[in-house]
Design a protein around this motif. Structure first.
Motif, short mmCIF file in Angstrom:
data_model
loop_
_atom_site.label_atom_id
_atom_site.label_comp_id
_atom_site.label_asym_id
_atom_site.label_seq_id
_atom_site.Cartn_x
_atom_site.Cartn_y
_atom_site.Cartn_z
N GLU A 56 6.60 -8.73 3.11
CA GLU A 56 6.33 -7.57 4.00
C GLU A 56 5.20 -7.46 5.25
OE1 GLU A 56 4.25 -3.13 2.91
OE2 GLU A 56 4.73 -4.61 1.63
N ARG A 57 5.83 -8.02 6.42
CA ARG A 57 4.99 -7.43 7.19
C ARG A 57 5.00 -6.06 7.16
NH1 ARG A 57 5.55 -12.24 10.32
NH2 ARG A 57 7.15 -13.02 9.91
N ALA A 58 3.25 -5.45 7.32
CA ALA A 58 2.55 -4.22 7.68
C ALA A 58 2.35 -4.22 9.45
CB ALA A 58 1.39 -4.21 6.62
N THR A 59 2.68 -3.14 9.85
CA THR A 59 1.96 -2.86 11.38
C THR A 59 0.72 -2.37 10.94
OG1 THR A 59 4.00 -2.23 12.21
CG2 THR A 59 2.39 -1.91 13.48
N ILE A 60 -0.31 -3.31 12.19
CA ILE A 60 -1.47 -2.84 11.81
C ILE A 60 -1.78 -2.29 13.24
CG2 ILE A 60 -2.71 -4.46 9.85
CD1 ILE A 60 -3.84 -6.27 11.78
N GLU A 61 -3.14 -0.87 13.49
CA GLU A 61 -3.18 -0.77 14.49
C GLU A 61 -5.48 -1.13 14.59
OE1 GLU A 61 -2.16 3.25 14.60
OE2 GLU A 61 -0.27 2.17 14.76
N ASP A 62 -5.29 -0.24 15.70
CA ASP A 62 -7.19 -0.63 16.21
C ASP A 62 -7.87 -0.11 14.79
OD1 ASP A 62 -9.50 -1.41 17.45
OD2 ASP A 62 -9.67 0.60 17.89
N GLY A 63 -8.69 -0.68 14.16
CA GLY A 63 -9.55 0.15 12.84
C GLY A 63 -9.00 -0.31 11.56
N ASP A 64 -7.98 -0.44 11.35
CA ASP A 64 -7.03 -0.84 10.40
C ASP A 64 -7.86 -1.67 9.58
OD1 ASP A 64 -5.43 1.07 10.65
OD2 ASP A 64 -3.59 -0.48 10.98
N ILE A 65 -8.46 -1.35 8.24
CA ILE A 65 -9.32 -2.16 7.12
C ILE A 65 -8.37 -3.23 6.19
CG2 ILE A 65 -10.37 -2.40 4.97
CD1 ILE A 65 -11.28 0.56 6.40
N ILE A 66 -8.78 -4.18 6.17
CA ILE A 66 -7.93 -5.49 5.47
C ILE A 66 -9.10 -5.89 4.05
CG2 ILE A 66 -6.17 -7.82 5.84
CD1 ILE A 66 -5.77 -6.38 8.67
N THR A 67 -8.30 -6.21 3.22
CA THR A 67 -9.06 -6.71 2.24
C THR A 67 -8.15 -7.96 1.86
OG1 THR A 67 -9.63 -4.66 1.40
CG2 THR A 67 -10.53 -5.96 0.21
N LEU A 68 -9.21 -9.80 1.83
CA LEU A 68 -8.18 -10.37 1.49
C LEU A 68 -9.79 -11.25 0.45
CD1 LEU A 68 -9.07 -11.98 5.25
CD2 LEU A 68 -7.20 -10.99 3.63
N GLY A 69 -9.43 -11.03 -0.89
CA GLY A 69 -9.74 -11.20 -2.63
C GLY A 69 -11.44 -9.77 -2.01
N ALA A 70 -12.23 -10.48 -2.03
CA ALA A 70 -13.58 -9.59 -2.21
C ALA A 70 -14.26 -9.63 -1.11
CB ALA A 70 -14.65 -9.97 -2.65
N THR A 71 -13.42 -10.23 -0.02
CA THR A 71 -13.83 -9.86 1.48
C THR A 71 -13.56 -8.15 2.29
OG1 THR A 71 -14.95 -12.11 1.49
CG2 THR A 71 -14.55 -10.92 4.04
N THR A 72 -14.39 -7.37 3.15
CA THR A 72 -12.95 -7.16 3.97
C THR A 72 -13.06 -7.16 5.58
OG1 THR A 72 -13.65 -5.48 2.29
CG2 THR A 72 -12.97 -4.63 4.28
N ILE A 73 -12.20 -6.74 6.13
CA ILE A 73 -12.35 -7.54 7.91
C ILE A 73 -11.95 -5.72 8.36
CG2 ILE A 73 -11.79 -9.85 7.06
CD1 ILE A 73 -9.58 -9.61 8.15
N ILE A 74 -12.68 -5.38 9.64
CA ILE A 74 -11.23 -4.86 10.33
C ILE A 74 -11.06 -5.16 12.25
CG2 ILE A 74 -12.23 -3.17 11.86
CD1 ILE A 74 -14.57 -2.54 10.15
#
Length: 174
Positions: A150-168
Motif C-alpha cells: 500500500e502507498r499512502a499519500t502523506i502531507e506536512d505534519g503527518d505522524i508516522i510510527t516505526l516500531g516504537a519510534t515516531t517521526i513527523i
C-alpha cells in the motif's frame, strides 16, 4: 532532573542524573506498572556517529522537506533532510547503506523499515508517498497500519510510527 520512559507502559520516571557518573548502569522500577528496567548513564557511540552525520550537507534541508524524529529510546532530537526520489528509512547499523539511518536502540524498528518517496507533480509542487519496506512490525500512519504494497499519500505534519519510534513529516515551505 532527567526523565526515563518505561518500556512497558511508557510512563516517565524522573531521577537526579548529577548523583551518578558516566558509564554507570542504573536499574529502575516503574512507579506505574512496577516493571524493572535498566539504563546506562553517559554518551553512546551511536550518538557521536549521528552528530557526525548531522554535519553532512545531505542532512540540511535541500528543498524537498525533512523528517523529525520526536520520540525514541535516547530521547534526543534528530532531523533528516529528504531527497527527490526514494528515501529508505530504518534503524542505524554500521555498514548499512540507507538514506535515513535513525539512531536508536528500538529493536522493533527494522534496519530498512519504510520508504518515503518525494516526486515533483506536473504543477511543480512536491508529492510525498509512504510505503512499508516490508517491516516486521509494520509502518503506521496516524495509528493506521499500512497494508502490503500500500502507498499512502502523506502531507506536512503527518505522524508516522516505526516500531516504537515516531517521526513527523515536514514538507518544504515556499
Amino acid at each position: 532532573m532527567k526523565r526515563v520512559r518505561c518500556p512497558k507502559c511508557d510512563h516517565y520516571n524522573t531521577f537526579d542524573e548529577t548523583l551518578y557518573g558516566e558509564g554507570q548502569s542504573l536499574v529502575f522500577e516503574c512507579e506505574n506498572c512496577r516493571k524493572q528496567f535498566k539504563i546506562r548513564i553517559g554518551t553512546s557511540s551511536l550518538q557521536a556517529t549521528q552528530k557526525d552525520a548531522n554535519r553532512n550537507p545531505e542532512t540540511q534541508d535541500n528543498g524537498f522537506g525533512s523528517i523529525q524524529v520526536v520520540e525514541n529510546v535516547f530521547g534526543f532530537r534528530q532531523s533528516f533532510a529528504l531527497k527527490e526520489g526514494d528515501n529508505i528509512i530504518g534503524r542505524y547499523n554500521p555498514g548499512d547503506s540507507i538514506d535515513i539511518p535513525i539512531d536508536t536502540t528500538d529493536r522493533s524498528m527494522d534496519r530498512r523499515h519504510c520508504v518515503i518517496t518525494v516526486k515533483k507533480n506536473p504543477d511543480g509542487s512536491l508529492g510525498y508517498t509512504l510505503r512499508d519496506w516490508p517491516s516486521l512490525t509494520g509502518t503506521f500512519l496516524f495509528n493506521r497500519i499500512l497494508g502490503d504494497r500500500e502507498r499512502a499519500t502523506i502531507e506536512d505534519g503527518d505522524i508516522i510510527t516505526l516500531g516504537a519510534t515516531t517521526i513527523i513529516l515536514q514538507t518544504h515551505q515556499k
